[in-house]
Each structure stands twice: as C-alpha cells, then as structure tokens.
Design a protein around this motif. Structure first.
Motif, PDB file in Angstrom:
ATOM      1  N   UNK A 220       0.841  -1.208   0.000  1.00 24.20           N
ATOM      2  CA  UNK A 220       0.000   0.000   0.000  1.00 24.20           C
ATOM      3  C   UNK A 220       0.873   1.254   0.000  1.00 24.20           C
ATOM      4  N   UNK A 221       2.040   1.174   0.651  1.00 23.52           N
ATOM      5  CA  UNK A 221       2.942   2.331   0.718  1.00 23.52           C
ATOM      6  C   UNK A 221       3.856   2.437  -0.511  1.00 23.52           C
ATOM      7  N   UNK A 222       3.721   1.522  -1.480  1.00 22.44           N
ATOM      8  CA  UNK A 222       4.451   1.682  -2.735  1.00 22.44           C
ATOM      9  C   UNK A 222       5.480   0.621  -3.059  1.00 22.44           C
ATOM     10  N   UNK A 223       5.673  -0.376  -2.194  1.00 22.60           N
ATOM     11  CA  UNK A 223       6.610  -1.460  -2.511  1.00 22.60           C
ATOM     12  C   UNK A 223       5.982  -2.352  -3.583  1.00 22.60           C
ATOM     13  N   UNK A 224       6.767  -2.754  -4.588  1.00 16.47           N
ATOM     14  CA  UNK A 224       6.244  -3.562  -5.687  1.00 16.47           C
ATOM     15  C   UNK A 224       5.803  -4.937  -5.177  1.00 16.47           C
ATOM     16  N   UNK A 225       4.602  -5.342  -5.568  1.00 21.96           N
ATOM     17  CA  UNK A 225       4.035  -6.591  -5.069  1.00 21.96           C
ATOM     18  C   UNK A 225       4.810  -7.813  -5.538  1.00 21.96           C
ATOM     19  N   UNK A 226       5.458  -7.737  -6.722  1.00 21.04           N
ATOM     20  CA  UNK A 226       6.194  -8.910  -7.202  1.00 21.04           C
ATOM     21  C   UNK A 226       7.528  -9.104  -6.485  1.00 21.04           C
ATOM     22  N   UNK A 227       7.912  -8.115  -5.647  1.00 25.38           N
ATOM     23  CA  UNK A 227       9.192  -8.197  -4.954  1.00 25.38           C
ATOM     24  C   UNK A 227       9.062  -8.591  -3.492  1.00 25.38           C
ATOM     25  N   UNK A 228       7.832  -8.913  -3.035  1.00 26.22           N
ATOM     26  CA  UNK A 228       7.638  -9.163  -1.606  1.00 26.22           C
ATOM     27  C   UNK A 228       6.675 -10.326  -1.414  1.00 26.22           C
ATOM     28  N   UNK A 229       6.876 -11.095  -0.326  1.00 26.66           N
ATOM     29  CA  UNK A 229       6.011 -12.245  -0.052  1.00 26.66           C
ATOM     30  C   UNK A 229       5.958 -12.503   1.447  1.00 26.66           C
ATOM     31  N   UNK A 230       4.782 -12.931   1.964  1.00 30.37           N
ATOM     32  CA  UNK A 230       4.658 -13.285   3.381  1.00 30.37           C
ATOM     33  C   UNK A 230       4.970 -14.764   3.612  1.00 30.37           C
ATOM     34  N   UNK A 231       5.520 -15.073   4.775  1.00 33.08           N
ATOM     35  CA  UNK A 231       5.816 -16.457   5.169  1.00 33.08           C
ATOM     36  C   UNK A 231       5.429 -16.625   6.629  1.00 33.08           C
ATOM     37  N   UNK A 232       4.655 -17.667   6.930  1.00 32.47           N
ATOM     38  CA  UNK A 232       4.280 -17.954   8.309  1.00 32.47           C
ATOM     39  C   UNK A 232       4.991 -19.194   8.813  1.00 32.47           C
ATOM     40  N   UNK A 233       5.665 -19.075   9.970  1.00 35.11           N
ATOM     41  CA  UNK A 233       6.417 -20.198  10.539  1.00 35.11           C
ATOM     42  C   UNK A 233       5.792 -20.766  11.802  1.00 35.11           C
ATOM     43  N   UNK A 234       4.639 -20.208  12.210  1.00 33.30           N
ATOM     44  CA  UNK A 234       4.004 -20.677  13.445  1.00 33.30           C
ATOM     45  C   UNK A 234       5.025 -20.600  14.587  1.00 33.30           C
ATOM     46  N   UNK A 235       5.153 -21.670  15.373  1.00 32.50           N
ATOM     47  CA  UNK A 235       6.125 -21.694  16.472  1.00 32.50           C
ATOM     48  C   UNK A 235       7.351 -22.534  16.126  1.00 32.50           C
ATOM     49  N   UNK A 236       7.557 -22.831  14.826  1.00 36.95           N
ATOM     50  CA  UNK A 236       8.610 -23.749  14.402  1.00 36.95           C
ATOM     51  C   UNK A 236       9.973 -23.092  14.226  1.00 36.95           C
ATOM     52  N   UNK A 237      10.061 -21.783  14.424  1.00 37.83           N
ATOM     53  CA  UNK A 237      11.350 -21.093  14.261  1.00 37.83           C
ATOM     54  C   UNK A 237      11.618 -20.189  15.469  1.00 37.83           C
ATOM     55  N   UNK A 238      11.686 -20.759  16.677  1.00 41.43           N
ATOM     56  CA  UNK A 238      11.878 -19.934  17.870  1.00 41.43           C
ATOM     57  C   UNK A 238      13.314 -19.429  17.993  1.00 41.43           C
ATOM     58  N   UNK A 239      13.470 -18.249  18.581  1.00 41.31           N
ATOM     59  CA  UNK A 239      14.801 -17.738  18.871  1.00 41.31           C
ATOM     60  C   UNK A 239      15.416 -18.511  20.029  1.00 41.31           C
ATOM     61  N   UNK A 240      14.592 -18.781  21.044  1.00 38.27           N
ATOM     62  CA  UNK A 240      15.018 -19.553  22.212  1.00 38.27           C
ATOM     63  C   UNK A 240      13.885 -20.506  22.585  1.00 38.27           C
ATOM     64  N   UNK A 241      14.161 -21.434  23.449  1.00 37.57           N
ATOM     65  CA  UNK A 241      13.143 -22.397  23.861  1.00 37.57           C
ATOM     66  C   UNK A 241      11.997 -21.702  24.587  1.00 37.57           C
ATOM     67  N   UNK A 242      10.789 -22.174  24.327  1.00 33.22           N
ATOM     68  CA  UNK A 242       9.599 -21.597  24.960  1.00 33.22           C
ATOM     69  C   UNK A 242       9.434 -22.147  26.383  1.00 33.22           C
ATOM     70  N   UNK A 243      10.351 -21.787  27.260  1.00 35.80           N
ATOM     71  CA  UNK A 243      10.332 -22.324  28.625  1.00 35.80           C
ATOM     72  C   UNK A 243       9.537 -21.457  29.594  1.00 35.80           C
ATOM     73  N   UNK A 244       9.398 -20.181  29.318  1.00 36.93           N
ATOM     74  CA  UNK A 244       8.701 -19.267  30.219  1.00 36.93           C
ATOM     75  C   UNK A 244       8.074 -18.144  29.401  1.00 36.93           C
ATOM     76  N   UNK A 245       7.380 -17.261  30.063  1.00 39.31           N
ATOM     77  CA  UNK A 245       6.665 -16.197  29.381  1.00 39.31           C
ATOM     78  C   UNK A 245       7.613 -15.206  28.713  1.00 39.31           C
TER      79      UNK A 245
END
Length: 272
Positions: A220-245
């Motif tokens: 919407x702000x002017x980036x070309x649509x053919x140059x960008x794409x969304x990707x969803x990883x759910x919880x499969x790409x954590x930075x650290x273990x989900x041990x606490x809040x």
C-alpha cells in the motif's frame, strides 16, 4: 708325372680360398646384433625419459634422441628446472611492487550497505526507546538485512491488525525499499501457546495472517508486489526455547528479511 703336382696345387688353392671366405663372413652378425642392442638401449632410455620428464624438457629431449639415433656425438647437458639466475645479486633488477587498489564494492554490496545503514538510522533516530527495550533491531548476514519487530509492537494480543505505531514504522521502511528495490520476505513467528480465538485455526494461521498484514501495508505504501512475499512459521522457528513467558514473548515476532542479491521478482529468486 709333371702334371700331377699341378692338379694338387690347384685343388689346394681352391679349398684354401673357400675356407678363407667362410671365416670372414662368419662373425658379421655380431655387428648387426650390437647395433640392435644399442638402439634398443636408446629406446628404453627414451621411454624412461618420457615417463619422468619435466615441463619444458621436450626440446632438449628431442635433441638428445636425435643425436643418439643419428650417431652424432653431442655433449649431454643437465636439464635446468626454471630459469637460471645469472650474475651477482647486485645485477638483478629490483621491480617495485605497486600497492593493491582497494576492492570496489559491487552494486549489490553498495545496495545492501545503504539499506542496512538507512534502517539503522531510522531505528536509532525515530525509535531509539523501542530499540533500547529490544522491541526492534536491525542485523545482517551474508544474504539478508533483517529488521526484527516484536509482535507486541506490531499487533495486539492474539490479533493480526497492525497498530498505529507499526504503520508509522512501515511507512519509513517502505520509503527505503522503494529507493532500493530488492526481494523482501516477511516472516511471521508465534510461540507454542495454542490460539484461543474463534477466528483463528492455529498458530500457522495467526503467523501467516500477521506476515500478510505487514506485506499488505508495505505494498500500500508503494513497494512492488512482485518483490515481496509473506511467510508464516508458526512456532517452528523460535529464537530460544519456549520455557517461560519471557522466552515466549521474544519468540512472538515479525522479521522483514531484505535480500542482498538482485532479482526480478521474489518467485524467481526463491525457485529458479
């Protein structure tokens, strides 16, 4: 009686002559055999020389073999490896080496450096408080310039609609991407807590919708649509273990990945 001795003498001469002829021809094969052995020896010497020759020895080898087979006496000189150094060290010309010019960055390197520098300036100047709190950060790797946003900055709890603060940030990001167009991937990440909203099926659904919301705003702000794409990883790409809040809060994030390499569109970049 006078004729008998003459016949005997004549016969003796004939026998002596034949015997002398056989003696002269009997040992002539030795000369041919010696020549054959000499040539055979030269042949095996040539084979050995061919098997162990160094680069550049061919002219000298041909010259030596020519002398052997043509029976021309030549002096055998050692084969030098490399060019001999003649004269004293003072006679050797000293060549001054020129300094190596600095490597000129390629278009892609200049492009990515500018993107990284501009994003860093935006984060430090416009969002210094969020940067200090770890809500937003800029980094780079060999292939990407990454802008990481904590989901609490971009979305409400369990939602995928952008906050006003996120829109303000994405306007600045879009201006940079329009100036330096390249492939962009927007990654949505969640923690491992199951979703509780009726409108969401799973964390896969939530992460994909969040990354799509960011992509929609950038387009919407002017980036070309053919140059960008969304990707969803759910919880499969954590930075650290989900041990606490606190860990789960760090894992809930959106990462805008800006490629350092040129491409005509995101599909070709990923799949061709």
């Amino acid at each position: 009686m006078s004729n008998a001795p003459k016949r005997k003498l004549k016969g003796r001469r004939v026998v002596a002559k034949v015997t002398s002829s056989q003696g002269d021809n009997r040992d002539r094969w030795i000369l041919s055999y010696a020549d054959f052995i000499t040539l055979l020896f030269a042949f095996f010497v040539a084979l050995y020389a061919l098997s162990s020759k160094n680069t550049g020895d061919e002219p000298r080898l041909k010259e030596t073999l020519h002398g052997v087979f043509e029976a021309v006496q030549k002096s055998v000189k050692p084969i030098n490896i490399g060019e001999p150094i003649i004269g004293e060290p003072k006679d050797i010309e000293v060549v001054e080496t020129k300094p190596i010019p600095p490597v000129i960055p390629t278009i892609e390197e200049s492009h990515s450096s500018a993107v990284y520098s501009l994003l860093s300036q935006v984060v430090e100047n416009q969002f210094s408080g969020l940067h200090a709190d770890g809500q937003i950060s800029v980094s780079e790797s060999a292939y990407w310039v990454s802008l990481e946003l904590n989901s609490g900055l971009v979305f409400g709890q369990g939602e995928y609609d952008l906050t006003n603060e996120a829109v303000a940030l994405l306007i600045l990001v879009a201006n940079i991407l329009k100036e330096y167009p390249t492939v962009v991937l927007v990654e949505g990440n969640t923690d491992d807590t199951p979703v509780s909203s009726r409108n969401l099926v799973s964390n896969w659904h939530l992460s994909s919708l969040r990354s799509a919301s960011v992509v929609d705003e950038l387009i919407y702000q002017g980036v070309k649509s053919e140059m960008i794409a969304p990707v969803g990883f759910s919880s499969e790409n954590p930075k650290i273990d989900n041990n606490n809040e606190e860990a789960r809060q760090q894992n809930r994030r959106v990462v805008i990945q800006i490629s350092k390499h040129d491409a005509d569109n995101v599909h070709d970049y990923l799949f061709k």
